[in-house]
Design an enzyme around this catalytic site. Structure first.
Site, PDB file in Angstrom:
ATOM      1  N   ASP A 196       0.849  -1.192   0.000  1.00 45.31           N
ATOM      2  CA  ASP A 196       0.000   0.000   0.000  1.00 45.31           C
ATOM      3  C   ASP A 196       0.890   1.249   0.000  1.00 45.31           C
ATOM      4  O   ASP A 196       1.744   1.374  -0.873  1.00 45.31           O
ATOM      5  CB  ASP A 196      -0.962  -0.075   1.196  1.00 45.31           C
ATOM      6  CG  ASP A 196      -2.028   1.008   1.196  1.00 45.31           C
ATOM      7  OD1 ASP A 196      -3.008   0.859   0.450  1.00 45.31           O
ATOM      8  OD2 ASP A 196      -1.875   1.988   1.943  1.00 45.31           O
ATOM      9  N   TYR A 244      -1.807  11.454   1.595  1.00 41.17           N
ATOM     10  CA  TYR A 244      -2.705  11.652   0.453  1.00 41.17           C
ATOM     11  C   TYR A 244      -2.732  13.120   0.028  1.00 41.17           C
ATOM     12  O   TYR A 244      -2.844  13.424  -1.161  1.00 41.17           O
ATOM     13  CB  TYR A 244      -4.112  11.184   0.810  1.00 41.17           C
ATOM     14  CG  TYR A 244      -4.211   9.701   1.097  1.00 41.17           C
ATOM     15  CD1 TYR A 244      -4.434   8.783   0.071  1.00 41.17           C
ATOM     16  CD2 TYR A 244      -4.078   9.213   2.396  1.00 41.17           C
ATOM     17  CE1 TYR A 244      -4.521   7.420   0.329  1.00 41.17           C
ATOM     18  CE2 TYR A 244      -4.163   7.861   2.664  1.00 41.17           C
ATOM     19  CZ  TYR A 244      -4.380   6.967   1.627  1.00 41.17           C
ATOM     20  OH  TYR A 244      -4.456   5.625   1.879  1.00 41.17           O
ATOM     21  N   HIS A 274      -7.088  -6.795  -0.368  1.00 40.23           N
ATOM     22  CA  HIS A 274      -6.024  -5.796  -0.257  1.00 40.23           C
ATOM     23  C   HIS A 274      -4.979  -6.144   0.803  1.00 40.23           C
ATOM     24  O   HIS A 274      -3.784  -5.979   0.579  1.00 40.23           O
ATOM     25  CB  HIS A 274      -6.650  -4.432   0.068  1.00 40.23           C
ATOM     26  CG  HIS A 274      -5.652  -3.315   0.104  1.00 40.23           C
ATOM     27  ND1 HIS A 274      -4.921  -2.942  -1.004  1.00 40.23           N
ATOM     28  CD2 HIS A 274      -5.260  -2.493   1.116  1.00 40.23           C
ATOM     29  CE1 HIS A 274      -4.127  -1.923  -0.688  1.00 40.23           C
ATOM     30  NE2 HIS A 274      -4.307  -1.647   0.597  1.00 40.23           N
TER      31      HIS A 274
END
Length: 327
Positions: A115, A241, A306
C-alpha cells in the site's frame, strides 16, 4: 510462532521514529557476519504491527527484521506541517533509519512494502538503489512520472469527488467526520473492506451496518490499532494523500527513470488496486516490466483482497523468503 518484538526509537531526519525489531535466534550465513536485514514498510490504515507474522516467520529463518511506524503513524513523531509528508521526506527517514540501525552509509537491506509502504518503497528504490538489495512489493505498482496523470485530478476523473483519496484533500474535514464516526468504526470500515471497487465516502455516509471481523483480524488486533490511532490521530496518515500532487510535482525530474532493483510483485485479484482503470493491462502487457527492468516475477493471488499479507500470512512469508534466498 514467537510474536514478541523489541521496540526502539531512532532520531533521524529531524524526527523520532519508532520501530519494532526481531533478531534471529541463529544465523546460517557465518558466525562472523551479521544477519541480512529486511525493512518492512506498512500502508494505511496500518502500523508496524501489520508485519508481525512476516517478522516472526523470517526472523526464525535467519533474518533481522525491522518495521517502523512511518512518519505520522503510531508512536513515530508527526510533524505539524501538512507539507512534511511527501515521499521524499519519508525516503529521507528510511535512509536515516538504515544508517542508524543497520550501520554504515553503504549497507544494503532487503525491503518489503504494501500500500503506501509500496509507494514509498518504489521511491526508495528509484532514488537510492544503492541501499536496497531486492524488493518484494505488494498491491501498488510502479508507474513512471507522467505529465498527464497528476494524481488527484486523475482519481477524480475515475471515481468522482466522493472517492476517499479526493475526500482526504481538505485539511481537517475528514478528521472531523472520523471523530464523529469513532476511531474503531473507521478502522473497521477500512480494514474489513473487501469490495474490489473503489472506496467511496460521500458526506453523510451511514455507518449503521454491522461489521464482521474476517478470520485474519482478531479483536486484539483491532484494539491495538485503535489504541494507537486514538493517541496519534488520522492527520499524519491522511497527510500522505494530501501530498500526492506535491510529490508528483517534485518527481518531475525523474520522468522516464526506471527502478533498477530486483523486484517481486504480489497482488490479490480482489484488491481494489488491481481494479484501478488500466492497472491489470499495465501489469500484464509488458509496460510494468519496461519500467522495472529487473522485475523477476508477478504473482496474482486468487480470491485475496487488499491486506494480502494478513489474509495469507504464511504464503506471503514464503514468497518473501523464496525470493530473498536467491541473493
Amino acid at each position: 510462532m514467537d510474536l514478541t518484538f523489541t521496540h526502539r526509537f531512532a532520531k533521524v531526519n529531524g524526527i523520532n521514529i519508532h520501530f519494532a525489531e526481531k533478531t534471529p535466534s541463529f544465523t546460517d550465513n557465518g558466525a562472523s557476519r551479521p544477519p541480512p536485514v529486511i525493512l518492512f514498510l506498512h500502508g494505511f490504515p496500518e502500523l508496524w504491527y501489520t508485519w508481525r507474522h512476516q517478522m516472526a516467520a523470517l526472523s526464525s529463518l535467519g533474518y533481522r527484521t525491522i518495521a517502523p511506524d512511518l512518519r505520522g503513524y503510531g508512536d513515530t513523531e508527526a510533524p505539524e506541517s501538512a507539507d512534511a509528508y511527501t515521499s521524499l521526506h519519508v525516503v529521507g527517514d528510511l535512509i536515516g533509519l538504515i544508517d542508524a540501525v543497520v550501520g554504515g552509509d553503504r549497507e544494503k537491506v532487503f525491503v518489503v512494502g504494501h500500500d503506501w509502504g509500496a509507494v514509498i518503497a518504489w521511491h526508495l528504490c528509484l532514488l537510492r538503489p544503492d541501499r536496497v538489495k531486492a524488493l518484494v512489493n505488494m498491491s501498488v505498482v510502479f508507474e513512471p512520472w507522467n505529465l498527464k496523470r497528476k494524481p488527484i485530478s486523475m482519481f477524480k476523473s475515475f471515481y468522482g469527488d466522493d472517492y476517499y483519496i479526493c475526500r482526504f484533500q481538505d485539511y481537517g474535514e475528514i478528521e472531523a467526520e472520523f471523530a464523529k464516526v469513532g476511531t474503531e468504526r473507521v478502522l473497521l470500515e477500512m480494514l474489513t473492506y473487501r469490495n474490489p471497487g473503489p472506496i467511496l465516502l460521500p458526506k453523510g455516509k451511514s455507518y449503521d451496518d454491522p461489521v464482521s471481523l474476517p478470520s485474519w483480524l482478531t479483536e486484539y488486533d483491532v484494539k491495538y490499532y485503535v489504541s494507537k490511532y486514538e493517541k496519534s490521530g488520522f492527520t499524519g496518515p491522511v497527510n500522505y494523500y494530501r501530498n500526492m500532487d506535491r510529490t508528483w510535482e517534485m518527481m518531475g525530474a525523474f520522468s522516464n527513470a526506471q527502478v533498477k532493483v530486483p523486484v517481486k510483485f504480489i497482488i490479490g485479484d480482489q484488491d481494489l488496486t488491481y481494479h484501478i482503470p488500466g492497472t491489470k493491462k499495465y501489469i500484464h502487457d509488458g509496460r510494468f516490466k519496461s519500467h522495472v527492468p529487473l522485475l523477476d516475477e508477478v504473482v496474482v493471488l486468487k480470491g485475496v483482497g487488499h491486506f494480502l499479507h494478513e489474509e495469507r500470512p504464511d504464503e506471503i512469508s514464503k514468497h518473501i523468503h523464496d525470493y530473498f534466498l536467491t541473493f
